[in-house]
Design an enzyme around this catalytic site. Structure first.
Site, PDB file in Angstrom:
ATOM      1  N   GLY A  82       5.531   3.428   0.201  1.00  0.00           N
ATOM      2  CA  GLY A  82       6.114   4.222  -0.843  1.00  0.00           C
ATOM      3  C   GLY A  82       5.315   4.123  -2.066  1.00  0.00           C
ATOM      4  O   GLY A  82       4.076   3.873  -2.136  1.00  0.00           O
ATOM      5  N   SER A 115       0.897  -1.243   0.067  1.00  0.00           N
ATOM      6  CA  SER A 115      -0.082  -0.063   0.073  1.00  0.00           C
ATOM      7  C   SER A 115       0.933   1.119   0.274  1.00  0.00           C
ATOM      8  O   SER A 115       2.047   1.300   0.058  1.00  0.00           O
ATOM      9  CB  SER A 115      -0.892   0.112   1.254  1.00  0.00           C
ATOM     10  OG  SER A 115      -0.001   0.280   2.154  1.00  0.00           O
ATOM     11  N   LYS A 116       0.304   2.109   0.020  1.00  0.00           N
ATOM     12  CA  LYS A 116       0.972   3.671  -0.074  1.00  0.00           C
ATOM     13  C   LYS A 116       2.075   3.924   1.056  1.00  0.00           C
ATOM     14  O   LYS A 116       3.034   4.319   1.001  1.00  0.00           O
ATOM     15  CB  LYS A 116       0.179   4.859   0.175  1.00  0.00           C
ATOM     16  CG  LYS A 116      -0.518   5.304  -1.004  1.00  0.00           C
ATOM     17  CD  LYS A 116      -1.574   6.569  -0.739  1.00  0.00           C
ATOM     18  CE  LYS A 116      -2.619   6.712  -1.653  1.00  0.00           C
ATOM     19  NZ  LYS A 116      -3.582   7.515  -0.979  1.00  0.00           N
ATOM     20  N   ARG A 117       1.837   3.229   2.059  1.00  0.00           N
ATOM     21  CA  ARG A 117       2.772   3.054   3.244  1.00  0.00           C
ATOM     22  C   ARG A 117       4.131   2.634   2.909  1.00  0.00           C
ATOM     23  O   ARG A 117       5.199   3.256   3.544  1.00  0.00           O
ATOM     24  CB  ARG A 117       2.166   2.021   4.211  1.00  0.00           C
ATOM     25  CG  ARG A 117       1.944   2.535   5.446  1.00  0.00           C
ATOM     26  CD  ARG A 117       1.291   1.941   6.666  1.00  0.00           C
ATOM     27  NE  ARG A 117       0.993   0.438   6.251  1.00  0.00           N
ATOM     28  CZ  ARG A 117       1.660  -0.576   6.441  1.00  0.00           C
ATOM     29  NH1 ARG A 117       2.892  -0.526   6.924  1.00  0.00           N
ATOM     30  NH2 ARG A 117       1.132  -1.700   5.856  1.00  0.00           N
TER      31      ARG A 117
END
Ligand code: GLU
Length: 467
Positions: A242, A238-240
């Site tokens: 990067g 996920s966006k977490r």
């Protein structure tokens, strides 16, 4: 039978690498079998769908080169058709109005939980004979109550679901708009999908969808649920972790083929081959060979692949993609060599196109300042006579080519009894502002005599001004 596959993203964000891999698998499957690949935008969630996301998906597909034979179809343009099918299910007795309020449903679930049963809608409105006034009802699908549904998954094998565990799902909201499971079935039926390849977060939807297909007298497609992609910490990517948007890989200087190659290998292999041309992917890929287990995203490996592609692709191809990066930097390309020449010069050195663009800008723009450390070490009283001598020598070369340039550097170094690096490095700083460039003679040849002499002249003035 013509194989027909589709990619059916919901436009609620950019095209994620997980979505891109699903799209790639569907695309490869269609291409391999001489089939048709369809793009369908599932935009019925009006609150979360945006035009920007639709555009981001189209841009991502186009950058990756995943071309579609039909579409894009938009579900929001098919509401009449969904209504028709909902009505058909009602008329057949396969769907019914449900008037249960939120509180009533919550109460039902609480009781089930208390009895240690799995919370589910118990079908209480199935047998209502009259409407309840003053309430806008939802419409539920009458799921079979006995037997089971087997999803013959091409990756996971047979997965059986007991009908008793599937409740009557809502197919129309109180305002009459259709829900996801209904629209997908209607579209997959109308668009004659033979294979549905999608993320395994949809595995639980498949038995419900198969039941709706059956109720409509349509043959369900074959399914393949692709395992998810994990980040390096084992959690769902996920966006977490990067960048996960496809276009951010373009921004970071990846070639689309490198990303596709990386994605195809994520959960699929063909012997120990790592690098696949698109043709090879089409030839060797088979959905049945995709791993059941989730795979982890590894940026190092992607970077390695990118480097391989930069090294081995035709310079003209690299130049095409490099052009975008130069445009981002507002570089006036008329002032220097062709991008094909730049690509050739940097193919062996650059891991990304960003690196290539950043380190070749000096070919087009005058150096505005010298790196402090590089200047201190290389632009000083010791190098001054070397630069002055080289300026004269270079101005006298008749054929401005790498070889005579190389000879002059060598002769100058011999004359001043220094290593060639002592002559080359100050020139490098003069032309690039820093101490790195490809082989200096080739670099100067490309930069041209005029620009080279001008840069050396400026460096000489700079040293003199420093006192
Ligand atoms: N629109 C769904 C999603 O983006 C995919 C549905 C499907 O492939 O069946 O998750």
């Amino acid at each position: 039978m013509t194989i027909r596959t589709r990619f059916a993203p919901s436009p609620t964000g950019y095209l994620h690498v997980g979505g891109a891999r699903t799209a790639l698998f569907s695309w490869l499957y269609a291409r391999k079998h001489g089939g048709r690949f369809v793009l369908r935008i599932e935009d019925t969630d009006l609150e979360r769908s945006t035009d920007e996301s639709v555009q981001a998906i189209l841009d991502g597909m186009s950058w990756l080169g995943l071309d579609y034979d039909e579409g894009p179809f938009y579900q929001t343009q098919r509401f009449d058709r969904y209504k028709e099918i909902i009505q058909q299910l009602m008329d057949q007795g396969d769907a019914y109005y449900c008037y249960c309020s939120k509180d009533e449903l919550e109460d039902m679930r609480e009781k089930q939980r208390a009895n240690k049963e799995k919370p589910r809608y118990d079908g209480r409105c199935r047998h209502l004979t009259a409407p309840k006034p003053g309430i806008d009802p939802v419409i539920r699908f009458k799921n079979p109550t006995s037997g089971s549904v087997v999803v013959k998954d091409m990756i996971r094998g047979d997965v059986e679901f007991k009908n008793a565990e599937l409740d009557d799902l809502i197919i129309a909201r109180p305002d009459g708009t259709p829900t996801y499971n209904l629209t997908v079935v209607v579209d997959d039926m109308d668009m004659q999908m033979t294979h549905v390849i999608r993320g395994d977060d949809h595995l639980n939807n498949s038995p419900r969808q198969i039941n709706i297909f059956n109720a409509l007298g349509a043959e369900p497609p074959k399914f393949a649920h692709v395992p998810m992609i994990l980040g390096d910490d084992g959690a769902r990517l996920s966006k977490r972790h990067g960048a996960v948007g496809v276009m951010s890989y373009r921004d970071q200087g990846y070639l689309p083929e490198a990303l596709l190659n990386y994605l195809v290998r994520l959960g699929w292999s063909h012997g120990d081959q790592e690098v696949f041309s698109i043709q090879e992917m089409i030839e060797f890929f088979d959905i049945e060979d995709v791993n059941r287990a989730a795979s982890s995203f590894n940026t190092e490996k992607l970077l390695w692949l990118n480097q391989q592609y930069i090294k081995n692709s035709p310079a003209s191809h690299i130049a095409k993609h490099l052009a975008w990066h130069m445009e981002q930097r507002s570089v006036d390309l008329s002032a220097g060599p062709t991008l094909e020449q730049i690509a050739e010069l940097y193919q062996e050195r650059a891991k990304t196109l960003v690196e290539m663009a950043d380190s070749s800008i000096f070919f087009y723009e005058k150096v505005s300042s010298y790196d402090e450390k590089a200047a201190k070490k290389n632009l000083n009283q010791t190098s001054l006579p070397l630069l002055q001598d080289m300026k004269t020598r270079l101005s006298q070369i008749t054929d401005w080519l790498a070889e005579p340039i190389h000879t002059e550097i060598k002769v100058c170094a011999e004359k001043h009894e220094v290593g060639m690096g002592k002559v080359a490095q100050p020139i490098r700083v003069a032309i690039t502002g820093n101490t790195v460039s490809p082989s200096l003679d080739v670099t100067l040849e490309l930069l041209g005599r005029e620009r080279t002499l001008e840069a050396i002249g400026l460096a000489i003035d700079w040293i003199i001004n420093q006192g």
